[in-house]
Design a protein around this motif. Structure first.
Motif, PDB file in Angstrom:
ATOM      1  N   PRO A 171      -8.136 -14.185   3.044  1.00 57.29           N
ATOM      2  CA  PRO A 171      -8.028 -12.962   2.145  1.00 57.29           C
ATOM      3  C   PRO A 171      -7.246 -11.723   2.820  1.00 57.29           C
ATOM      4  CG  PRO A 171     -10.021 -13.076   3.279  1.00 57.29           C
ATOM      5  CD  PRO A 171      -9.487 -14.563   3.737  1.00 57.29           C
ATOM      6  N   ARG A 172      -6.845 -11.003   2.164  1.00 62.48           N
ATOM      7  CA  ARG A 172      -6.021  -9.828   2.375  1.00 62.48           C
ATOM      8  C   ARG A 172      -6.688  -8.496   1.936  1.00 62.48           C
ATOM      9  NH1 ARG A 172      -2.291 -10.026   5.839  1.00 62.48           N
ATOM     10  NH2 ARG A 172      -1.335  -8.319   4.750  1.00 62.48           N
ATOM     11  N   PRO A 173      -6.353  -7.399   2.234  1.00 61.52           N
ATOM     12  CA  PRO A 173      -7.003  -6.113   2.206  1.00 61.52           C
ATOM     13  C   PRO A 173      -6.407  -5.580   0.973  1.00 61.52           C
ATOM     14  CG  PRO A 173      -5.446  -5.742   4.033  1.00 61.52           C
ATOM     15  CD  PRO A 173      -5.496  -7.184   3.884  1.00 61.52           C
ATOM     16  N   SER A 205     -10.220  12.065  15.129  1.00 63.27           N
ATOM     17  CA  SER A 205     -11.577  12.734  14.587  1.00 63.27           C
ATOM     18  C   SER A 205     -12.587  11.678  14.415  1.00 63.27           C
ATOM     19  CB  SER A 205     -11.465  13.503  13.127  1.00 63.27           C
ATOM     20  OG  SER A 205     -10.873  12.462  12.395  1.00 63.27           O
ATOM     21  N   THR A 206     -13.702  12.124  14.432  1.00 66.25           N
ATOM     22  CA  THR A 206     -15.077  11.202  14.336  1.00 66.25           C
ATOM     23  C   THR A 206     -14.987  10.726  12.919  1.00 66.25           C
ATOM     24  OG1 THR A 206     -16.252  12.799  15.648  1.00 66.25           O
ATOM     25  CG2 THR A 206     -17.395  11.199  14.461  1.00 66.25           C
ATOM     26  N   PRO A 207     -14.872   9.325  12.758  1.00 64.71           N
ATOM     27  CA  PRO A 207     -15.089   8.750  11.433  1.00 64.71           C
ATOM     28  C   PRO A 207     -16.417   9.302  10.636  1.00 64.71           C
ATOM     29  CG  PRO A 207     -15.711   7.123  12.922  1.00 64.71           C
ATOM     30  CD  PRO A 207     -15.652   8.479  13.570  1.00 64.71           C
ATOM     31  N   VAL A 208     -16.183   9.151   9.398  1.00 63.31           N
ATOM     32  CA  VAL A 208     -17.233   9.517   8.349  1.00 63.31           C
ATOM     33  C   VAL A 208     -17.862   8.376   7.760  1.00 63.31           C
ATOM     34  CG1 VAL A 208     -17.693  10.768   6.384  1.00 63.31           C
ATOM     35  CG2 VAL A 208     -16.139  11.650   7.871  1.00 63.31           C
ATOM     36  N   ALA A 209     -19.069   7.741   8.136  1.00 59.53           N
ATOM     37  CA  ALA A 209     -19.666   6.537   7.885  1.00 59.53           C
ATOM     38  C   ALA A 209     -18.595   5.342   7.537  1.00 59.53           C
ATOM     39  CB  ALA A 209     -20.385   7.012   6.631  1.00 59.53           C
ATOM     40  N   PRO A 210     -17.806   5.070   8.339  1.00 60.73           N
ATOM     41  CA  PRO A 210     -16.879   3.897   7.958  1.00 60.73           C
ATOM     42  C   PRO A 210     -17.675   2.460   8.119  1.00 60.73           C
ATOM     43  CG  PRO A 210     -16.521   4.454  10.468  1.00 60.73           C
ATOM     44  CD  PRO A 210     -17.673   5.358   9.776  1.00 60.73           C
ATOM     45  N   PRO A 211     -17.501   2.018   7.037  1.00 61.17           N
ATOM     46  CA  PRO A 211     -18.037   0.478   6.936  1.00 61.17           C
ATOM     47  C   PRO A 211     -17.198  -0.441   7.940  1.00 61.17           C
ATOM     48  CG  PRO A 211     -16.465   0.593   5.200  1.00 61.17           C
ATOM     49  CD  PRO A 211     -16.454   2.010   5.766  1.00 61.17           C
ATOM     50  N   ALA A 212     -17.699  -1.789   8.169  1.00 61.36           N
ATOM     51  CA  ALA A 212     -17.061  -2.521   9.196  1.00 61.36           C
ATOM     52  C   ALA A 212     -15.723  -2.985   8.485  1.00 61.36           C
ATOM     53  CB  ALA A 212     -17.978  -3.853   9.410  1.00 61.36           C
ATOM     54  N   PRO A 213     -14.665  -2.985   9.272  1.00 66.61           N
ATOM     55  CA  PRO A 213     -13.336  -3.384   8.928  1.00 66.61           C
ATOM     56  C   PRO A 213     -13.368  -5.116   8.330  1.00 66.61           C
ATOM     57  CG  PRO A 213     -13.574  -3.540  11.296  1.00 66.61           C
ATOM     58  CD  PRO A 213     -14.756  -2.760  11.046  1.00 66.61           C
ATOM     59  N   ALA A 214     -12.442  -4.863   7.316  1.00 67.77           N
ATOM     60  CA  ALA A 214     -12.143  -6.540   6.874  1.00 67.77           C
ATOM     61  C   ALA A 214     -11.610  -7.452   7.974  1.00 67.77           C
ATOM     62  CB  ALA A 214     -11.308  -6.265   5.659  1.00 67.77           C
ATOM     63  N   PRO A 215     -12.014  -8.566   7.920  1.00 61.03           N
ATOM     64  CA  PRO A 215     -11.345  -9.479   8.789  1.00 61.03           C
ATOM     65  C   PRO A 215      -9.825  -9.567   8.583  1.00 61.03           C
ATOM     66  CG  PRO A 215     -12.431 -10.526   6.763  1.00 61.03           C
ATOM     67  CD  PRO A 215     -12.771  -9.238   6.808  1.00 61.03           C
ATOM     68  N   ALA A 216      -9.103  -9.635   9.776  1.00 61.31           N
ATOM     69  CA  ALA A 216      -7.731 -10.128   9.960  1.00 61.31           C
ATOM     70  C   ALA A 216      -7.446 -11.313   9.196  1.00 61.31           C
ATOM     71  CB  ALA A 216      -7.119  -9.573  10.970  1.00 61.31           C
ATOM     72  N   PRO A 217      -6.312 -11.447   8.077  1.00 61.08           N
ATOM     73  CA  PRO A 217      -6.151 -12.912   7.536  1.00 61.08           C
ATOM     74  C   PRO A 217      -5.587 -13.768   8.745  1.00 61.08           C
ATOM     75  CG  PRO A 217      -4.407 -11.307   7.041  1.00 61.08           C
ATOM     76  CD  PRO A 217      -5.636 -10.450   7.647  1.00 61.08           C
ATOM     77  N   SER A 218      -5.764 -15.010   8.735  1.00 63.88           N
ATOM     78  CA  SER A 218      -5.113 -16.008   9.600  1.00 63.88           C
ATOM     79  C   SER A 218      -3.771 -16.247   8.811  1.00 63.88           C
ATOM     80  CB  SER A 218      -5.890 -17.151   9.499  1.00 63.88           C
ATOM     81  OG  SER A 218      -6.246 -17.847   8.528  1.00 63.88           O
ATOM     82  N   ALA A 225     -11.820  -3.612  -0.473  1.00 67.25           N
ATOM     83  CA  ALA A 225     -11.803  -4.901  -1.259  1.00 67.25           C
ATOM     84  C   ALA A 225     -10.880  -5.924  -0.572  1.00 67.25           C
ATOM     85  CB  ALA A 225     -11.460  -4.829  -2.759  1.00 67.25           C
ATOM     86  N   THR A 226     -10.973  -7.216  -0.681  1.00 66.42           N
ATOM     87  CA  THR A 226     -10.008  -8.176  -0.536  1.00 66.42           C
ATOM     88  C   THR A 226      -9.525  -8.845  -1.505  1.00 66.42           C
ATOM     89  OG1 THR A 226     -11.607  -9.803   0.101  1.00 66.42           O
ATOM     90  CG2 THR A 226     -10.944  -8.187   1.740  1.00 66.42           C
ATOM     91  N   TYR A 227      -8.482  -9.528  -1.554  1.00 66.55           N
ATOM     92  CA  TYR A 227      -8.069 -10.579  -2.387  1.00 66.55           C
ATOM     93  C   TYR A 227      -7.567 -11.721  -1.903  1.00 66.55           C
ATOM     94  CZ  TYR A 227      -3.170  -9.015  -1.328  1.00 66.55           C
ATOM     95  OH  TYR A 227      -1.892  -8.927  -0.677  1.00 66.55           O
ATOM     96  N   ARG A 264      -2.753   3.163 -14.969  1.00 68.71           N
ATOM     97  CA  ARG A 264      -2.083   4.468 -14.403  1.00 68.71           C
ATOM     98  C   ARG A 264      -0.876   4.024 -13.164  1.00 68.71           C
ATOM     99  NH1 ARG A 264      -4.728   9.327 -13.142  1.00 68.71           N
ATOM    100  NH2 ARG A 264      -3.668  10.168 -11.170  1.00 68.71           N
ATOM    101  N   GLN A 265      -1.227   2.992 -12.682  1.00 69.26           N
ATOM    102  CA  GLN A 265      -0.305   2.566 -11.434  1.00 69.26           C
ATOM    103  C   GLN A 265      -0.294   1.198 -11.200  1.00 69.26           C
ATOM    104  OE1 GLN A 265      -1.884   1.244  -8.542  1.00 69.26           O
ATOM    105  NE2 GLN A 265      -0.236   1.201  -6.886  1.00 69.26           N
ATOM    106  N   ILE A 266       0.835   0.521 -10.798  1.00 66.01           N
ATOM    107  CA  ILE A 266       1.093  -0.837 -10.692  1.00 66.01           C
ATOM    108  C   ILE A 266       1.590  -1.136  -9.208  1.00 66.01           C
ATOM    109  CG2 ILE A 266       0.947  -1.719 -13.043  1.00 66.01           C
ATOM    110  CD1 ILE A 266       4.039  -1.546 -12.805  1.00 66.01           C
ATOM    111  N   ALA A 267       1.362  -2.192  -8.756  1.00 64.49           N
ATOM    112  CA  ALA A 267       1.646  -2.717  -7.072  1.00 64.49           C
ATOM    113  C   ALA A 267       1.816  -4.245  -7.218  1.00 64.49           C
ATOM    114  CB  ALA A 267       0.792  -1.933  -6.201  1.00 64.49           C
ATOM    115  N   PHE A 268       2.760  -4.644  -6.608  1.00 62.83           N
ATOM    116  CA  PHE A 268       3.140  -5.980  -6.213  1.00 62.83           C
ATOM    117  C   PHE A 268       2.197  -6.179  -4.819  1.00 62.83           C
ATOM    118  CE2 PHE A 268       7.503  -6.012  -8.150  1.00 62.83           C
ATOM    119  CZ  PHE A 268       7.114  -6.655  -9.240  1.00 62.83           C
ATOM    120  N   SER A 269       1.955  -7.486  -4.541  1.00 65.06           N
ATOM    121  CA  SER A 269       1.401  -7.970  -3.385  1.00 65.06           C
ATOM    122  C   SER A 269       2.649  -7.923  -2.378  1.00 65.06           C
ATOM    123  CB  SER A 269       0.572  -9.169  -3.492  1.00 65.06           C
ATOM    124  OG  SER A 269       1.419 -10.297  -3.949  1.00 65.06           O
TER     125      SER A 269
END
Length: 406
Positions: free
Chosen positions: A65-67, A42-55, A86-88, A355-360
């Motif tokens: 940086p990671r997404p 489907s057609t995207p809804v105002a998507p921003p530019a994608p984050a750069p892929a990490p080296s 965001a990126t981290y 509310r929620q937790i996650a590991f990298s």
């Protein structure tokens, strides 16, 4: 403590109401998600530019940086407008904002496909749905109805072919096929938890989580309203469900979240209503889960506490429990190959209502989504001791209810 699907005006589920206490959130009108288009691309809804892929270095570890994706509610005052981007920094944990992906209503829980190419979000509304987003260009691939109200959790089957979701308000679980593009097909299964009867203070079943066992042979649904964990066998050809077992907590425990030990023989259950956790044994041959005696969440008792989620380190040595109300992370030593949890202490989350937790992915960082303070905190994890150290000031993000680092 109030219970039930609608604990506040405007059709708010109890879980959303609890998170808003002490805040300014109020329901506003948001359109229900549109049905999936005939063409899943489907057609995207105002998507921003994608984050750069990490080296990467030769070791394969991320050097850049990671997404990070952040779930929120779009239908509350001061809430988000879509999925936070965001990126981290994988070394320091520092988060940098990168905009918002719009076009997804109330994306309160997120999960990624095993191949890392597609993101899935629940649309936690009365007309519940699940949405797929292609990550390469952040293109919304469409939404599919979950057949229930208030979907609050989803996960991808390890095969990558099926999306599992839990409808909190309706007390049902659903299965959707995943196509080669990552887009979702029409629902193949919908099962409502009609037995046993609701627990004390509950007005009906409230499915809170739907996950796959480590062996891949069964899928398990945690239902807060019926004090039950249901085990199903998923037909991986047809996408249908067959119930094979039920495990019952003590009355009024209100189970919310189940996490397996890496060894696959044990799991840990967070009980939201009675503020406890429990060690469970799991039989991979039959899918049967046996729930042990309740244990302390580590909360002090100075305020009402609602355990939210448990994580276990990849080496199976430590476990962490997010405590909403106490606003801490409880740290446990995992002993006897997973059969025992020993409380070691708690650490403040530097936020309100985790509310929620996650590991990298590498397990070096632990993220907490703090709903009432609208922040995401990041902790550095000591692999040897399991100790947590706050990695700088929390990141501001509107009504942060899920943080998904990739």
């Amino acid at each position: 403590m109030s219970s039930g699907a609608d604990a506040a005006q405007g059709g708010w589920s109890r879980r959303r109401f609890l998170g808003a206490l002490g805040g300014t959130a109020a329901v506003v009108a948001v359109p229900a998600p549109a049905a999936a288009p005939a063409d899943p691309e489907s057609t995207p809804v105002a998507p921003p530019a994608p984050a750069p892929a990490p080296s990467t270095h030769r070791t394969g570890k991320a050097a850049g940086p990671r997404p990070l994706y952040v779930g929120t509610y779009t239908s509350v005052d001061d809430g988000g407008t879509g999925i936070g981007l965001a990126t981290y920094d994988p070394a320091t944990g520092k988060i940098t904002g990168a905009g918002t992906l719009t076009g997804v209503a109330d994306p309160s829980y997120l999960a990624a496909h095993p191949d890392g190419r597609t993101l899935y979000a629940v649309d936690e509304q009365t007309a519940g749905a699940v949405t797929a987003v292609r990550l390469a260009d952040r293109k919304v691939l469409g939404a599919r109805s979950t057949g229930g109200a208030g979907p609050c959790h989803l996960s991808v089957h390890p095969s990558g072919r099926w999306l599992l979701s839990a409808n909190y308000t309706s007390g049902s679980v659903a299965v959707h096929p995943i196509g080669t593009s990552g887009a979702l097909g029409e629902r193949t299964a919908l099962v409502k938890h009609s037995s046993p009867q609701p627990g004390p203070g509950q007005d009906g079943p409230h499915a809170h989580q739907f996950v796959t066992s480590p062996d891949g042979g069964h899928v398990l649904a945690v239902d807060l309203g019926t004090d039950t964990v249901y085990t199903y066998r998923l037909d991986t050809t047809k996408g249908t469900l067959t119930e094979v077992s039920q495990a019952h907590t003590r009355a009024g425990a209100g189970p919310r979240h189940l996490t397996f030990h890496p060894g696959g023989k044990y799991a840990y259950l967070a009980n939201e209503v009675d503020d406890t956790i429990a060690v469970c044994t799991y039989d991979a041959a039959t899918g049967a889960l046996s729930i042990g005696d309740p244990q302390s969440s580590g909360s002090t008792g100075s305020t009402t506490n609602y355990p939210a989620q448990i994580l276990v380190t990849s080496n199976g040595s430590y476990a962490y429990l997010a405590n909403r109300g106490d606003n801490t992370l409880a740290r446990y030593a995992v002993e006897a190959d997973g059969a025992r949890l020993r409380l070691l202490g708690t650490v403040p989350v530097s936020g309100d209502f985790p509310r929620q937790i996650a590991f990298s992915p590498d397990g070096r960082l632990l993220f907490t989504a703090n709903q009432r303070s609208s922040t995401v905190s990041v902790f550095l994890v000591d692999a040897a001791t399991g100790q947590l150290r706050l990695a700088g000031a929390p990141f501001a993000s509107p009504v942060a209810v899920c943080a998904l680092p990739l």
